[in-house]
Design a protein around this motif. Sequence first.
Motif, PDB file in Angstrom:
ATOM      1  N   THR A  34       6.674  -3.891 -30.740  1.00  0.00           N
ATOM      2  CA  THR A  34       6.376  -4.923 -31.541  1.00  0.00           C
ATOM      3  C   THR A  34       4.871  -4.509 -32.156  1.00  0.00           C
ATOM      4  OG1 THR A  34       6.511  -6.206 -29.569  1.00  0.00           O
ATOM      5  CG2 THR A  34       6.953  -7.462 -31.572  1.00  0.00           C
ATOM      6  N   ALA A  35       4.173  -3.871 -31.151  1.00  0.00           N
ATOM      7  CA  ALA A  35       2.422  -3.706 -31.662  1.00  0.00           C
ATOM      8  C   ALA A  35       2.562  -2.538 -32.584  1.00  0.00           C
ATOM      9  CB  ALA A  35       1.893  -3.007 -30.417  1.00  0.00           C
ATOM     10  N   ILE A  36       3.520  -1.563 -32.461  1.00  0.00           N
ATOM     11  CA  ILE A  36       3.659  -0.434 -33.378  1.00  0.00           C
ATOM     12  C   ILE A  36       4.048  -1.015 -34.753  1.00  0.00           C
ATOM     13  CG2 ILE A  36       4.950   1.756 -33.995  1.00  0.00           C
ATOM     14  CD1 ILE A  36       5.038   2.320 -31.209  1.00  0.00           C
ATOM     15  N   GLU A  37       5.299  -1.791 -34.740  1.00  0.00           N
ATOM     16  CA  GLU A  37       5.805  -2.551 -36.128  1.00  0.00           C
ATOM     17  C   GLU A  37       4.592  -3.282 -36.733  1.00  0.00           C
ATOM     18  OE1 GLU A  37       8.011  -6.280 -37.963  1.00  0.00           O
ATOM     19  OE2 GLU A  37       6.597  -6.049 -36.328  1.00  0.00           O
ATOM     20  N   GLU A  38       3.829  -4.030 -35.786  1.00  0.00           N
ATOM     21  CA  GLU A  38       2.850  -4.793 -36.501  1.00  0.00           C
ATOM     22  C   GLU A  38       1.725  -3.930 -37.168  1.00  0.00           C
ATOM     23  OE1 GLU A  38       2.490  -8.136 -35.460  1.00  0.00           O
ATOM     24  OE2 GLU A  38       0.359  -8.885 -35.941  1.00  0.00           O
ATOM     25  N   HIS A  39       1.556  -2.983 -36.359  1.00  0.00           N
ATOM     26  CA  HIS A  39       0.186  -1.963 -36.998  1.00  0.00           C
ATOM     27  C   HIS A  39       0.600  -1.321 -38.320  1.00  0.00           C
ATOM     28  CE1 HIS A  39      -2.766  -2.852 -34.225  1.00  0.00           C
ATOM     29  NE2 HIS A  39      -2.200  -2.552 -33.265  1.00  0.00           N
ATOM     30  N   PHE A  40       1.905  -0.889 -38.334  1.00  0.00           N
ATOM     31  CA  PHE A  40       2.390   0.013 -39.425  1.00  0.00           C
ATOM     32  C   PHE A  40       2.849  -0.988 -40.614  1.00  0.00           C
ATOM     33  CE2 PHE A  40       2.825   3.473 -36.854  1.00  0.00           C
ATOM     34  CZ  PHE A  40       2.847   4.455 -37.733  1.00  0.00           C
ATOM     35  N   LEU A  41       3.263  -2.011 -40.222  1.00  0.00           N
ATOM     36  CA  LEU A  41       3.879  -2.944 -41.519  1.00  0.00           C
ATOM     37  C   LEU A  41       3.115  -4.090 -41.835  1.00  0.00           C
ATOM     38  CD1 LEU A  41       7.541  -2.484 -40.536  1.00  0.00           C
ATOM     39  CD2 LEU A  41       6.269  -0.993 -42.134  1.00  0.00           C
ATOM     40  N   ALA A  94      16.065  -0.442 -37.332  1.00  0.00           N
ATOM     41  CA  ALA A  94      14.629  -0.172 -37.004  1.00  0.00           C
ATOM     42  C   ALA A  94      14.292   0.682 -37.843  1.00  0.00           C
ATOM     43  CB  ALA A  94      14.110  -0.001 -35.710  1.00  0.00           C
ATOM     44  N   VAL A  95      14.911   2.192 -38.145  1.00  0.00           N
ATOM     45  CA  VAL A  95      14.358   3.108 -38.887  1.00  0.00           C
ATOM     46  C   VAL A  95      14.276   2.592 -40.281  1.00  0.00           C
ATOM     47  CG1 VAL A  95      15.010   5.443 -39.394  1.00  0.00           C
ATOM     48  CG2 VAL A  95      15.257   4.801 -37.183  1.00  0.00           C
ATOM     49  N   THR A  96      15.754   1.804 -40.608  1.00  0.00           N
ATOM     50  CA  THR A  96      15.614   1.479 -42.091  1.00  0.00           C
ATOM     51  C   THR A  96      14.441   0.658 -42.363  1.00  0.00           C
ATOM     52  OG1 THR A  96      18.195   1.612 -41.794  1.00  0.00           O
ATOM     53  CG2 THR A  96      17.325   0.757 -44.026  1.00  0.00           C
ATOM     54  N   PHE A  97      14.068  -0.439 -41.490  1.00  0.00           N
ATOM     55  CA  PHE A  97      13.172  -1.244 -41.766  1.00  0.00           C
ATOM     56  C   PHE A  97      11.865  -0.740 -42.093  1.00  0.00           C
ATOM     57  CE2 PHE A  97      10.235  -4.796 -40.013  1.00  0.00           C
ATOM     58  CZ  PHE A  97      10.611  -5.594 -41.123  1.00  0.00           C
ATOM     59  N   PHE A  98      11.507   0.492 -41.614  1.00  0.00           N
ATOM     60  CA  PHE A  98      10.425   1.157 -41.878  1.00  0.00           C
ATOM     61  C   PHE A  98      10.409   1.865 -43.239  1.00  0.00           C
ATOM     62  CE2 PHE A  98       9.257   0.466 -37.483  1.00  0.00           C
ATOM     63  CZ  PHE A  98       7.900   0.433 -37.318  1.00  0.00           C
ATOM     64  N   VAL A  99      11.306   2.487 -43.483  1.00  0.00           N
ATOM     65  CA  VAL A  99      11.332   3.261 -44.639  1.00  0.00           C
ATOM     66  C   VAL A  99      12.086   2.952 -45.822  1.00  0.00           C
ATOM     67  CG1 VAL A  99      11.454   5.275 -43.176  1.00  0.00           C
ATOM     68  CG2 VAL A  99      13.141   4.591 -43.878  1.00  0.00           C
ATOM     69  N   THR A 101      -0.543  -5.057 -40.426  1.00  0.00           N
ATOM     70  CA  THR A 101      -2.230  -5.039 -40.380  1.00  0.00           C
ATOM     71  C   THR A 101      -2.125  -3.545 -41.123  1.00  0.00           C
ATOM     72  OG1 THR A 101      -2.236  -3.809 -38.181  1.00  0.00           O
ATOM     73  CG2 THR A 101      -2.448  -6.329 -38.356  1.00  0.00           C
ATOM     74  N   GLN A 102      -1.208  -2.909 -41.179  1.00  0.00           N
ATOM     75  CA  GLN A 102      -1.522  -1.498 -41.855  1.00  0.00           C
ATOM     76  C   GLN A 102      -2.702  -0.585 -41.151  1.00  0.00           C
ATOM     77  OE1 GLN A 102      -0.140  -0.450 -44.700  1.00  0.00           O
ATOM     78  NE2 GLN A 102       1.459  -2.356 -44.937  1.00  0.00           N
ATOM     79  N   ASN A 103      -2.671  -0.759 -39.896  1.00  0.00           N
ATOM     80  CA  ASN A 103      -3.637   0.167 -39.125  1.00  0.00           C
ATOM     81  C   ASN A 103      -2.683   1.215 -38.586  1.00  0.00           C
ATOM     82  OD1 ASN A 103      -5.310   1.435 -37.532  1.00  0.00           O
ATOM     83  ND2 ASN A 103      -6.127  -0.501 -36.791  1.00  0.00           N
ATOM     84  N   TRP A 104      -2.383   2.222 -39.539  1.00  0.00           N
ATOM     85  CA  TRP A 104      -1.619   3.227 -39.145  1.00  0.00           C
ATOM     86  C   TRP A 104      -1.907   4.102 -38.030  1.00  0.00           C
ATOM     87  CZ3 TRP A 104       1.586   5.857 -43.648  1.00  0.00           C
ATOM     88  CH2 TRP A 104       2.133   4.740 -44.583  1.00  0.00           C
ATOM     89  N   ARG A 105      -3.417   4.199 -37.956  1.00  0.00           N
ATOM     90  CA  ARG A 105      -4.068   5.299 -36.787  1.00  0.00           C
ATOM     91  C   ARG A 105      -3.710   4.576 -35.528  1.00  0.00           C
ATOM     92  NH1 ARG A 105      -5.856   9.111 -40.102  1.00  0.00           N
ATOM     93  NH2 ARG A 105      -6.034   8.324 -41.997  1.00  0.00           N
ATOM     94  N   LEU A 106      -3.991   3.319 -35.511  1.00  0.00           N
ATOM     95  CA  LEU A 106      -3.923   2.898 -34.165  1.00  0.00           C
ATOM     96  C   LEU A 106      -2.380   2.655 -33.714  1.00  0.00           C
ATOM     97  CD1 LEU A 106      -5.295   1.674 -31.690  1.00  0.00           C
ATOM     98  CD2 LEU A 106      -5.408  -0.746 -32.574  1.00  0.00           C
ATOM     99  N   GLY A 107      -1.526   2.515 -34.477  1.00  0.00           N
ATOM    100  CA  GLY A 107       0.013   2.555 -34.390  1.00  0.00           C
ATOM    101  C   GLY A 107       0.376   3.772 -34.041  1.00  0.00           C
ATOM    102  N   SER A 108      -0.010   4.876 -34.748  1.00  0.00           N
ATOM    103  CA  SER A 108       0.363   6.106 -34.289  1.00  0.00           C
ATOM    104  C   SER A 108      -0.147   6.315 -32.507  1.00  0.00           C
ATOM    105  CB  SER A 108      -0.246   6.999 -35.069  1.00  0.00           C
ATOM    106  OG  SER A 108       0.260   7.158 -36.524  1.00  0.00           O
ATOM    107  N   THR A 109      -1.277   5.959 -32.382  1.00  0.00           N
ATOM    108  CA  THR A 109      -1.681   6.223 -31.167  1.00  0.00           C
ATOM    109  C   THR A 109      -0.720   5.495 -29.960  1.00  0.00           C
ATOM    110  OG1 THR A 109      -3.931   5.980 -32.036  1.00  0.00           O
ATOM    111  CG2 THR A 109      -3.626   5.914 -29.623  1.00  0.00           C
ATOM    112  N   ILE A 110      -0.661   4.259 -30.310  1.00  0.00           N
ATOM    113  CA  ILE A 110       0.382   3.600 -29.532  1.00  0.00           C
ATOM    114  C   ILE A 110       1.803   4.371 -29.544  1.00  0.00           C
ATOM    115  CG2 ILE A 110       1.590   1.428 -28.865  1.00  0.00           C
ATOM    116  CD1 ILE A 110      -0.796  -0.050 -30.608  1.00  0.00           C
ATOM    117  N   GLY A 111       2.180   4.872 -30.527  1.00  0.00           N
ATOM    118  CA  GLY A 111       3.525   5.672 -30.698  1.00  0.00           C
ATOM    119  C   GLY A 111       3.243   6.857 -29.926  1.00  0.00           C
ATOM    120  N   VAL A 112       2.053   7.702 -29.606  1.00  0.00           N
ATOM    121  CA  VAL A 112       2.020   8.950 -29.147  1.00  0.00           C
ATOM    122  C   VAL A 112       2.022   8.487 -27.475  1.00  0.00           C
ATOM    123  CG1 VAL A 112       0.395  10.504 -28.217  1.00  0.00           C
ATOM    124  CG2 VAL A 112       0.815  10.150 -30.734  1.00  0.00           C
ATOM    125  N   ILE A 113       1.528   7.366 -27.108  1.00  0.00           N
ATOM    126  CA  ILE A 113       1.597   6.800 -25.671  1.00  0.00           C
ATOM    127  C   ILE A 113       3.155   6.604 -25.400  1.00  0.00           C
ATOM    128  CG2 ILE A 113       1.007   4.778 -24.231  1.00  0.00           C
ATOM    129  CD1 ILE A 113      -1.912   5.202 -25.759  1.00  0.00           C
TER     130      ILE A 113
END
Lengths: 276, 371, 275
Positions: A231-238, C203-208, A240-252
Amino acid sequence: MMPKSKKQRQLFYVVPYSIWLILFVFAPLVLLLFQSLTTSNGDFTLHNYAVYFASGTYLKMTFNSVWYAFLITLITLLISYPTAYLLNQLKQKQFWLLLVILPTWINLLLKTYAFVGLLSKTGTVNNFIGLLGIAPQQLLFSDWSFLLVAAYIEIPFMILPIFNSLAEINPRLEQASHDLGANKWQTLRRVILPLSMPGIKAGIQAVFIPSLSLFMITRLIGGNRVITLGTAIEEHFLVTQNWRLGSTIGVILIVAMVIIMILTRDRVRKSSRKRG
Amino acid sequence: MTNTSTPIIEFKNVGLSYDDDEILKNIDLELEAGKFYTLLGPSGSGKTTILNIISGQLKVTHGDILFEGNVINDVPVEKRRMNTVFQDYGLFPNMNVFDNVAFGPSIKGLSKKEIKNKVTEMLSLVKLSQYADREITELSGGQRQRVAIARALANDPDVLLLDEPLSALDYKLRKEMQYELREIQQRLGITFVFVTHDQEEALAMSDWIYVMNDGVIQQNGSPEDIYDEPINHFVADFIGESNILDGIMKADYLVHFTGKDFENVDAGMRPNERVEVVLRPEDLDLTTIDNGKLVVTIDDQSFRGDYYEITAIDDDGNEWQVQATNKSKIGERVGLTFDPEDIHIMRFNESENDFDARLERYEDDVDDAKK
Amino acid sequence: MSKKFRWANIYLWFVFILLYLPIFFLIVYSFNSGSVMQGWSGFSLKHYNELFSDTRILEILVNTFLIALLSSLLASIIGTGGALYIYNLKHTLSKNVFLSLNNILLVSPDVIIGASFLILFTVMGFALGFTSVLLSHIAFSIPIVVLMVLPRLQEMNQSLVAAAKDLGANNWQMLSRVILPVISPGILAGFFMAFTYSLDDFAVTFFVTGNGFTTLSVEVYSRARQGVSLEINALSALMFMVSLLLVLAYYVISTRAVRSKKRGTRLVLPATEGL
C-alpha cells in the motif's frame, strides 16, 4: 527467416529474449535502485533510506507486512495441505483439481468485490448470524476480514504445487511404508510429508511474496488504511507522487523477497504465483 | 503333499474381480513355513496379485486367506508379519541407506541401539556394510536391490514376499543374486514367496513352484515334477523348450504320432484317446538313419556354447527342436531317437487332481508289475 | 476406514464451498431486481440488459481479452525461444544464471513490477496506454512460458534428437519436426497460464495504464470504491460460465487423450499416469 547455421539459430532464439531480459528485467531494477539513491538533480544520496529507517511508521509497516504475510501463508498452508492430500486420493483427482483452479480464472477484483457484499454490515454473513441472535458486527475493514480474503485468494496457489508434489510421489512408497509396519499417520509424517516438502516450499513462495505487497485487498477490504509495504508503494507512486521514497520501499521489499527465496530455495521447481 | 503342521499361509477358494474382469479364479494354496516358493507365470497371469493379497495390499472378492490357521482377510498391511521386496524396490528417496533399513525397526519403537544393531546386521547380511551413509541415488541397481532386501528383512518377517525383484538386473548379477537369495532364505529359515516370469530362475531357486496362467494355478510341484511332468500344453510350453505333437493313445503303453506307433510308459486312458505328446529337446538324440525311430532333415542349427540347437523337419512336416552335442550339416538326412520314458503324454482338459490320480494309478501298476 | 473417509469428504466439501461461495454470491445477486448486493428484492434480468447496453464496459472487456490474447501469444513465441536457448547452453553455471534471471519477474511482487515499469516507461518517454499495458503483460508472461517449456525439453528423449540428426535432419527440420511437437504441450500450457495471468492482472496494469486506457480489473477497482452496479455481477456470472465451459471442455479432451493412450499401452504400470 530460416536460420542455417547453429549460431544463427541461437541468435534467432536469443535476440528477442535478450531484449526482454535487458529492457524488462535489468533496466527496471536498475532504475528502481537509481531512483532510491538519487536526488531530483541526479546526485547520489542516502536520504531516502535515512527517512525510511528513522520513521517509526515505516518500520512498523514493514513489520506488519511481514506479520500479515506470515499469517496469510500459515492459514493458507493449514487449509491447503489436507485439501491437496485428500484430493490426491480421489479417483477423478484431475477433475477436482480443475475445480480448485477454476476460481482463479474469475477476476481477482470480482472475487474481492463479492466479499464486500458478503461481509458488509447489512450483508449476508451478518444477516445469517442475525438469525442466530447475534447483533450485526463490523466485519469489513478489520484485520480479520483482510486475512480471510487474502487467504481465500491464495488458497488455490498453495494447493496446486503441494498437489503436484504429492502426485509425483510413487504410490509404491506409501505401500512400502505400510508394508514395513507404519500406519497412515506414521506414513504421512515420515514419508509423504518430507517428500512433498518441495511443493510446500513452492507454495510458501507463491503465497508469501505476493502477500507482502498486497495493496488492492488492503484498500477494499482492509479499510483503505496504509498498513502494508504494498500500500505504501502504491501510495507514493500514484497518490503522493514521491517516486524516490516509493522506490526505496520497493528496494527494501526486494531485499525481503530475496531473503525468503534463499530460505525456501532447495529444489523448488514448479512455482505458481498470484498477482494482487 | 501331506503335512501335519498348520500351513503358514493358506488360500481357500480365493477369487478377485474388478467389475466383470476376473483376475483370480478360485485359488487354493497351502504354503509350509520355511520353504522357498515361487509363483511363476507370464505377465497378467495373476501371480503378483496373489502376492499383493498375501501382503494385504489387495482385498479379495471372495474366499479366505489364513495365516497360521487364522483368517487374516481384514488384517491391515501394517499388522501382518510379512514384508515385501518390490519390483522397483520402493526405497524412500528422502532417506539414506541406513534410514531406509531402520524404517521398520524404528516404527516398531526399538531403541536407538537396537535399531543400529539390527541395521548393521542386515547390511552385512546383504554385503552392504560400507554403504550405510550413502544416498539411494548414489547406488547401482544391484545395490538398491540389496537395500530393499535388507529393509524388508530388518522387520524380522515370518514371510518374505519378493515381487520380480531380479528383473531389472543384468544376467550375471541376476545369477549371483539368485544364489544369494537362496542362501539367505536357508540361513534365516523363513518362508520366501518369490514371483517371477523367468522359468529358469524359478527352477533354480525354488522348493516348490506354482505355475500360473489366466488367474488360475495350472500346476504346482517341485521344480523336477514341473519340468518332467508338465500337466498341459501351457506348462509344457512355458517351462523349458518342448516339442509338442498331437497323438493318439492306441492302448496302454502304445502311442501313435507322426504316423508311427511308439512304445511308451503311460497307461490308464481310453483306447484311441486323442492326446498331446511332449518330447524335450535334450532327450532327443541324432543318429544314423537306420538306428533312428524317425527320419528328419536338418533345417537349421545354432551354437549355444555347451550344445548345438538344431531345428529338424520330419517327413510329416513337423518341426523338431533337438539339443545335440555334435555339429550337423544343414540339409542332411539323419535318424532321430529317444527312449520310451522320454515320451510324456498330456490329456486334454485334465485337471491337476485327475492328473495326480492317474500318476498314482500308474505307480500302482508299476508296483503290481513288479510283484 | 469408511468413517475416516467420510470426514475427509466433509472437509473437502467445506473447502470447495468456501472456494465457490463468493462466486455464487456474485452470480445470485446478478439476478437481483434491486440495485445493491444486499437484501434480495426479486428475480430480474435487468442487470444483464444494462450490461449489454453499456458500451463502455463491453469495450473494456474487448480490450482486456485483446491484451490477454496478444500478450500470451507473443510471450509464447519469445519464451519458447528463450527456453530453447537456455536448454542449449552447455555450461551449468551459465544455465543457472539465465534461469535465475528468468525467474526474477516471476517472483517479484506485482507492486514492484508495476512501479519499476512505470519508471521505465516514463524515463523512456513512452506514453502510457494500450501499448505500455501490452508490453508489460508480455514482459511478465515470458518467464512463465520459459518455465513451462523447459521441463519438456529436459524430458525430451536425447536419442530422439540423435536419431533425427543421424537421419540427416537439418536444424530447421529438427526444430519443426522433432523438437516442437515434443514441447508443444509445454508451450500450450505456458500460453494458457500467460493468458489467465494477463486476464487476472490488476496491480501491474494499474501502474502502467495511464488515463485513457483501462482493463476490467482496473475498472472494477475504480468502481468498487464508490459501490458497483450489479451489472458487474452479471458480467462475473457470464465470465464464470465461460470459464466453466472451458474447464469442462479441457477435461473431456484431456481424459479422452489419456484413455486412447491407455488403450495402446495397457500393460504399462498405472503409476506412470501423471499429470
